[in-house]
Enzyme design. Structure first.
Site, short mmCIF file in Angstrom:
data_model
loop_
_atom_site.label_atom_id
_atom_site.label_comp_id
_atom_site.label_asym_id
_atom_site.label_seq_id
_atom_site.Cartn_x
_atom_site.Cartn_y
_atom_site.Cartn_z
N ASP A 187 9.81 7.48 1.09
CA ASP A 187 9.74 7.36 0.02
C ASP A 187 9.15 6.33 -0.82
OD1 ASP A 187 9.58 8.36 -3.09
OD2 ASP A 187 10.77 9.47 -2.89
N LYS A 239 -3.35 21.42 -9.05
CA LYS A 239 -2.77 22.56 -10.13
C LYS A 239 -2.33 21.76 -11.08
CE LYS A 239 -2.06 26.63 -6.84
NZ LYS A 239 -0.40 27.40 -6.14
N THR A 266 -12.43 5.46 4.38
CA THR A 266 -11.10 6.00 5.47
C THR A 266 -11.41 7.03 5.98
OG1 THR A 266 -9.90 7.04 3.27
CG2 THR A 266 -9.57 4.26 3.78
N ARG A 267 -11.14 7.68 6.43
CA ARG A 267 -11.68 8.71 6.74
C ARG A 267 -11.22 10.10 5.92
NH1 ARG A 267 -5.95 11.86 9.25
NH2 ARG A 267 -4.55 10.64 8.63
N TYR A 268 -10.20 9.70 4.43
CA TYR A 268 -10.23 10.82 3.58
C TYR A 268 -11.38 10.54 2.54
CZ TYR A 268 -5.31 11.32 5.02
OH TYR A 268 -4.08 11.71 5.56
N GLU A 304 1.23 -1.32 0.00
CA GLU A 304 -0.24 -0.16 0.33
C GLU A 304 0.82 1.25 0.26
OE1 GLU A 304 -3.42 1.94 2.40
OE2 GLU A 304 -3.04 0.01 2.44
N ASP A 328 -11.67 10.83 -5.83
CA ASP A 328 -12.41 11.14 -5.17
C ASP A 328 -12.19 12.95 -5.82
OD1 ASP A 328 -10.83 11.87 -3.21
OD2 ASP A 328 -12.17 13.97 -3.26
N ASP A 333 -2.81 11.70 -2.96
CA ASP A 333 -2.32 13.75 -2.49
C ASP A 333 -2.84 13.90 -4.15
OD1 ASP A 333 -1.40 16.47 -2.77
OD2 ASP A 333 0.03 15.81 -1.63
#
Length: 249
Positions: A121, A147, A228-230, A69, A179, A143
Site C-alpha cells: 500500500d 461506481k 502502457t498496456r493499460y 510511481e 482515460d 483503478d
C-alpha cells in the site's frame, strides 16, 4: 482487506485492490525471492517499523533525486523512466504481486539498477517518506472505481493526496494519466485542494460525461511518455487518454 499487524498504533486501512492474480511461474517466484529483498526502499511495514521512523533517503539513494510511481502495474513506464533518467532513483509502489514480479523480471533482464520497489500500500510508504524527499510523482491509469459509492477509494482523495503533498518537494511535478472522464473530474476538483497547481487549462466546453471530441493541452502525452498496456487497451476500446500535470505548491 487490511494488512493489520496487531499494532495498536497502526491505523485501520481498508485495501480494496487485488494482491494476487494467476499463479506465478518459477522465474517470477525466483525474482520475488532473490531480488525483491534488496530492492525495498527500507523499513516501511508496521512490523519492521512500528515507530514509523522516516526512511534514511541519503543512505538508501546516495543523494540522488528520488521519484515515486504509485501503482506501476506491469512496470513498463517505471522501467522506461529508470532507463531514460539513470541519474534518478525511482520508487515504485504496487500491491499486486503479479505486477511486482513482472517489473522485477524487466529490471533483471535489462540490467536496471536505479529502482526501489515497495510491494504494498502506497499509504504505508508515504508514512515514512521524509517531508520534501520526492522530486516527482506519477499516478498512471489508476483503478477507476467507476461506481459512485466507490469514488472514495480512488487515489485522488485527501487520504492519499495530503501525505503525497507532504512527501513532495515544493515545486515538484505530479503527473496523472487516465482515460476515465469521471476520474478526470475528481482529479480536477480534488488535487488543487491538496496544494497542487494545475499546469493545464480545463477546456471551457469540457463535458465530463462526453469528452471524446474536446481537445486541450491535457490531451498531449508528456515528451518522455511510454504508452502502457493499460493505455493501449483504452485506445482499442475507444477511450481517450488525458494527461494532467500539477506542480506541488
Amino acid at each position: 482487506m487490511n494488512e493489520h499487524d496487531d499494532n495498536p498504533e497502526q491505523p485501520w486501512r481498508n485495501f480494496y485492490g487485488r494482491r494476487h492474480g494467476k499463479t506465478l511461474n518459477k522465474a517470477q517466484k525466483d525474482y520475488l525471492r532473490e531480488d525483491l529483498p534488496r530492492l525495498r526502499p527500507g523499513a516501511v511495514g508496521w512490523k519492521e517499523n512500528p515507530d514509523r521512523l522516516p526512511l534514511d533517503m541519503e543512505a538508501r539513494f546516495h543523494g540522488k533525486p528520488v521519484w515515486l510511481e504509485v501503482g506501476f502495474g506491469g512496470g513498463e513506464h517505471l522501467a522506461h523512466m529508470a532507463q531514460t533518467y539513470p541519474e534518478v532513483e525511482i520508487i515504485g509502489c504496487e500491491p499486486f504481486v503479479n505486477g511486482v514480479a513482472m517489473l522485477l523480471g524487466k529490471l533483471r533482464r535489462e540490467g536496471i539498477t536505479n529502482v526501489a520497489v515497495h510491494p504494498g500500500d502506497a499509504r504505508d510508504l508515504m508514512d515514512v517518506l521524509p517531508e520534501g524527499s520526492i522530486s516527482k510523482a506519477f499516478l498512471l491509469y489508476p483503478d477507476p472505481w467507476p461506481k459512485s459509492k466507490h469514488h472514495r477509494r480512488r487515489f485522488v482523495t485527501p487520504e492519499h493526496l495530503e501525505p503525497l503533498h507532504r512527501a513532495l518537494k515544493p515545486g515538484s511535478e505530479f503527473r496523472v494519466a487516465t482515460d476515465i472522464p469521471d476520474y478526470v473530474r475528481q482529479t480536477v476538483e480534488e488535487v488543487p485542494k491538496a496544494g497542487f497547481e494545475p499546469l493545464f487549462e480545463v477546456p471551457a466546453a469540457f463535458d465530463f460525461d462526453d469528452p471524446q471530441n474536446v481537445s486541450g493541452d491535457w490531451d498531449t502525452p508528456w515528451g518522455d511518455w511510454l504508452s502502457t498496456r493499460y493505455e493501449q487497451k483504452a485506445l482499442r476500446e475507444g477511450r481517450k487518454p488525458h494527461y494532467l500535470t500539477y506542480r506541488r505548491i
